[in-house]
Design a protein around this motif. Structure first.
Motif, PDB file in Angstrom:
ATOM      1  N   ARG A  71     -29.308  15.381  -5.629  1.00  0.00           N
ATOM      2  CA  ARG A  71     -29.671  14.283  -4.477  1.00  0.00           C
ATOM      3  C   ARG A  71     -29.076  14.589  -3.243  1.00  0.00           C
ATOM      4  O   ARG A  71     -28.827  13.236  -2.111  1.00  0.00           O
ATOM      5  CB  ARG A  71     -29.723  13.384  -5.215  1.00  0.00           C
ATOM      6  N   SER A  72     -28.489  15.575  -3.071  1.00  0.00           N
ATOM      7  CA  SER A  72     -27.684  15.457  -1.713  1.00  0.00           C
ATOM      8  C   SER A  72     -27.834  16.397  -1.072  1.00  0.00           C
ATOM      9  O   SER A  72     -27.868  16.303   0.577  1.00  0.00           O
ATOM     10  CB  SER A  72     -26.056  16.873  -1.986  1.00  0.00           C
ATOM     11  N   VAL A  73     -29.479  16.688  -0.811  1.00  0.00           N
ATOM     12  CA  VAL A  73     -29.803  17.746  -0.038  1.00  0.00           C
ATOM     13  C   VAL A  73     -31.255  16.836   0.098  1.00  0.00           C
ATOM     14  O   VAL A  73     -31.582  15.668   0.098  1.00  0.00           O
ATOM     15  CB  VAL A  73     -30.819  18.666  -1.281  1.00  0.00           C
ATOM     16  N   LEU A  74     -31.262  17.742   1.642  1.00  0.00           N
ATOM     17  CA  LEU A  74     -33.003  16.602   2.263  1.00  0.00           C
ATOM     18  C   LEU A  74     -34.140  16.644   0.891  1.00  0.00           C
ATOM     19  O   LEU A  74     -35.238  16.199   1.213  1.00  0.00           O
ATOM     20  CB  LEU A  74     -33.209  17.584   3.725  1.00  0.00           C
ATOM     21  N   VAL A  75     -34.409  17.841   0.449  1.00  0.00           N
ATOM     22  CA  VAL A  75     -35.532  18.315  -0.031  1.00  0.00           C
ATOM     23  C   VAL A  75     -35.044  19.396  -1.299  1.00  0.00           C
ATOM     24  O   VAL A  75     -34.530  19.336  -1.662  1.00  0.00           O
ATOM     25  CB  VAL A  75     -36.410  19.335   0.422  1.00  0.00           C
ATOM     26  N   ARG A  76     -35.288  17.877  -1.979  1.00  0.00           N
ATOM     27  CA  ARG A  76     -35.084  18.190  -3.698  1.00  0.00           C
ATOM     28  C   ARG A  76     -36.388  18.845  -4.710  1.00  0.00           C
ATOM     29  O   ARG A  76     -37.315  18.052  -4.084  1.00  0.00           O
ATOM     30  CB  ARG A  76     -34.462  16.670  -4.075  1.00  0.00           C
ATOM     31  N   VAL A  77     -35.938  19.657  -5.659  1.00  0.00           N
ATOM     32  CA  VAL A  77     -36.537  20.174  -6.603  1.00  0.00           C
ATOM     33  C   VAL A  77     -36.548  18.984  -7.516  1.00  0.00           C
ATOM     34  O   VAL A  77     -35.411  18.918  -8.947  1.00  0.00           O
ATOM     35  CB  VAL A  77     -37.142  21.361  -6.765  1.00  0.00           C
TER      36      VAL A  77
ATOM     37  N   GLN B 261     -45.793  19.121 -11.422  1.00  0.00           N
ATOM     38  CA  GLN B 261     -44.128  19.332 -10.693  1.00  0.00           C
ATOM     39  C   GLN B 261     -44.853  19.296  -9.231  1.00  0.00           C
ATOM     40  O   GLN B 261     -45.614  18.984  -8.161  1.00  0.00           O
ATOM     41  CB  GLN B 261     -44.050  20.745 -10.639  1.00  0.00           C
ATOM     42  N   THR B 262     -43.837  18.201  -8.388  1.00  0.00           N
ATOM     43  CA  THR B 262     -43.720  18.083  -7.393  1.00  0.00           C
ATOM     44  C   THR B 262     -42.388  17.822  -6.463  1.00  0.00           C
ATOM     45  O   THR B 262     -41.250  18.596  -7.458  1.00  0.00           O
ATOM     46  CB  THR B 262     -43.469  15.880  -7.087  1.00  0.00           C
ATOM     47  N   VAL B 263     -42.132  18.311  -5.175  1.00  0.00           N
ATOM     48  CA  VAL B 263     -40.847  18.173  -4.263  1.00  0.00           C
ATOM     49  C   VAL B 263     -40.545  17.223  -3.379  1.00  0.00           C
ATOM     50  O   VAL B 263     -41.882  16.817  -3.330  1.00  0.00           O
ATOM     51  CB  VAL B 263     -40.878  19.694  -3.756  1.00  0.00           C
ATOM     52  N   GLU B 264     -40.065  16.457  -3.305  1.00  0.00           N
ATOM     53  CA  GLU B 264     -39.122  15.862  -2.616  1.00  0.00           C
ATOM     54  C   GLU B 264     -38.825  15.629  -1.113  1.00  0.00           C
ATOM     55  O   GLU B 264     -37.404  15.894  -1.498  1.00  0.00           O
ATOM     56  CB  GLU B 264     -38.450  14.706  -3.635  1.00  0.00           C
ATOM     57  N   LEU B 265     -39.124  15.099  -0.417  1.00  0.00           N
ATOM     58  CA  LEU B 265     -38.229  14.814   0.609  1.00  0.00           C
ATOM     59  C   LEU B 265     -37.853  12.987   0.852  1.00  0.00           C
ATOM     60  O   LEU B 265     -38.543  12.243   0.821  1.00  0.00           O
ATOM     61  CB  LEU B 265     -39.486  14.860   2.305  1.00  0.00           C
ATOM     62  N   ARG B 266     -36.163  13.663   0.915  1.00  0.00           N
ATOM     63  CA  ARG B 266     -35.592  11.604   0.671  1.00  0.00           C
ATOM     64  C   ARG B 266     -35.411  11.857   2.240  1.00  0.00           C
ATOM     65  O   ARG B 266     -34.249  10.321   2.048  1.00  0.00           O
ATOM     66  CB  ARG B 266     -34.310  12.857   0.010  1.00  0.00           C
ATOM     67  N   SER B 267     -35.605  12.171   2.900  1.00  0.00           N
ATOM     68  CA  SER B 267     -34.802  11.469   4.588  1.00  0.00           C
ATOM     69  C   SER B 267     -35.832   9.647   4.511  1.00  0.00           C
ATOM     70  O   SER B 267     -34.846   9.328   5.960  1.00  0.00           O
ATOM     71  CB  SER B 267     -35.293  11.554   5.690  1.00  0.00           C
TER      72      SER B 267
END
Length: 498
Positions: free
Chosen positions: A336-342, A371-377
């Motif tokens: 959860r510290s990254v911009l794009v999380r798997v 399965q998805t990938v998440e952009l958190r910005s």
């Protein structure tokens, strides 16, 4: 498509999925269900849905409205349209029809698209950019881009004084410590009736009491659908949540940051890449090359994407270290510290259901469809159509890069980059912009990426840049960091952004 439990009243009545609605279907619904009014809704430059209401005077008039739409003043909706030549058409999209849950007079509501005087789609419309981005992605890759949003918001009301939840410990809290579960559940029901595909809802981390009021953070998460539908669902959800809150005497804010030291609210976007109904994000139990290429493209253009996803100065009060909000351009697994999380994707081989339910036997391992990938910005100041369009453009560029898989490894981190022992790794990573001004500069530098293939029109990009630069906030975050009163003046100014 299974419609047996679909909560949309129009779907239930017509017994067909919304994607198959025709004009004749909607006229039939109106006549059979006592509908007296028609309403068009469409997003403007402030990213809120606007409304246009019609009285149904006759079947021929209803037919005309559904076929030809109506004229609107584009200069009052978009600043880049001049008053001297401002007329636009709004044309309803039949697949978005729903029975309006708030109208006292029975009303059928539809989302509408913008067209110019020649009867062609308005290229400066963010919705057009998203539609074009989807088309170009499919042309280039042969795949579809599906997305879903995580919609976070605070509910604010008078404090009853009883059963306070622990400060900043509200995650998945239940009543009586959670005060607004019933409100959220009612919102979810109405969103579903309006066509929104909801995954779940829950209390989020943020909660606190202040000046006799309780502030409680909630989240509604959607299911992945084609990107245009995902944007529509988020827009309708914000409208429904705000409208219901106003009727109950609550305040609701989607603002990215509402006070110092408390959890901010984001609009995390999950995505997956589909082909022939199959999720291509996983191969042999691991993240696929296709997924990594898309991630690389998004990270390569992440700074510019903030211009679409973080549109007010308080967006950058949220994007600071140690707040579970990203600041560095990188990706990782379950991090959860990254911009794009798997996130976890149900790729294990064990039957968890039968382990906790002994009477259930013989389930196959769940295929990797989830399965998805998440952009958190992003946050809810975003123009969600622009944000998704930008993500799709960037993902497409990842497929066009010869070294995308090599760069994917360079961007990957397996640690919490904000811990002291990882300072060296953190120093190697590029940072996200720290202001609207910096986001505008990043977009201007990369504008050719988004204008390519006529996805974002030059005039739309110019409008985004002008709006961001008007804030003149290059040093605002630094100035307000130690001045709470000044910070709250800025927060209150953008309390109801997006």
């Amino acid at each position: 498509m299974d419609i047996s439990l679909n909560p949309n009243k129009v779907v239930e009545f017509l017994q067909k999925p919304s994607s198959e609605f025709t004009k004749a279907d909607l006229i039939n619904y109106v006549k059979s269900n006592g509908i007296k009014m028609l309403k068009f809704m469409y997003p403007a430059d402030d990213t809120r849905l606007k409304s246009l209401n019609f009285v149904i005077n006759s079947e021929s008039y209803l037919d005309s409205i559904l076929t030809y739409g109506e004229r609107v003043d584009g200069s009052s909706l978009f600043p880049f349209i001049e008053a001297g030549n401002s007329d636009l058409y709004v044309i309803p999209r039949f697949s978005t029809a729903f029975h309006d849950p708030f109208a006292e007079i029975p009303t059928l509501t539809l989302l509408a698209s913008f067209f110019n005087k020649e009867g062609l789609p308005l290229k400066e419309s963010p919705e057009y950019a998203l539609r074009k981005a989807e088309e170009e992605f499919e042309k280039t890759t042969g795949m579809e881009f599906h997305a879903m949003g995580e919609l976070e918001y605070y509910v604010i009301a008078e404090d009853s004084g009883f059963f306070h939840a622990s400060d900043q410990k509200g995650y998945h809290e239940s009543a009586p410590f959670a005060k607004f579960n019933d409100f959220r559940i009612e919102c979810m029901s109405l969103i579903a009736q309006a066509g929104g595909q909801i995954k779940y809802g829950h209390n989020e981390v943020g909660n606190f009491t202040q000046d006799g009021k309780i502030y409680e953070q909630n989240e509604i998460e959607f299911l992945p659908v084609p990107a245009m539908q995902a944007a529509d669902h988020i827009m309708l959800a914000k409208w429904i949540i705000r409208t219901l809150a106003s009727r109950k005497g609550y305040d609701v804010t989607f603002a990215p940051k509402i006070t110092a030291g408390k959890a901010g609210s984001g609009l995390h976007i999950h995505f997956k890449i589909m082909k022939d109904g199959r999720n291509l994000m996983i191969k042999d139990g691991s993240l696929s090359p296709e997924a990594k290429k898309a991630i690389t493209g998004i990270l390569e253009n992440a700074a510019a994407i903030t211009a679409m996803g973080n549109k007010v100065p308080t967006s950058y009060f949220r994007l600071v270290p140690h707040q579970e909000a990203p600041t560095s351009i990188c990706w990782g697994d379950r991090n959860r510290s990254v911009l794009v999380r798997v996130p976890l994707g149900w790729t294990g081989q064990n039957d968890m259901c039968s382990q906790v339910n002994p009477l259930e036997k013989g389930h196959d391992s769940i295929p990797p469809q989830r399965q998805t990938v998440e952009l958190r910005s992003g946050d809810c100041s975003a123009d969600v159509y622009q944000l998704l369009a930008a993500m799709i453009v960037a993902a497409r560029k990842g497929f066009e890069m010869e070294d995308a898989l090599i760069k994917a490894e360079d961007y990957y981190v397996s640690v919490n980059i904000h811990k002291d022992e990882n300072k060296e790794k953190l120093a190697q990573l590029k940072s996200l912009p720290d202001s609207c001004m910096a986001s505008a500069n990043a977009l201007e530098e990369a504008r050719s990426v988004f204008e390519e293939k006529d996805v974002f029109s030059p005039r739309l990009i110019d409008g985004i840049l002008a709006k961001l630069r008007k804030y003149d906030d290059a040093n605002l975050r630094k100035k307000t960091l130690s001045d709470h009163n000044q910070m709250m003046k800025v927060v209150n100014k953008y309390w109801h952004c997006g």
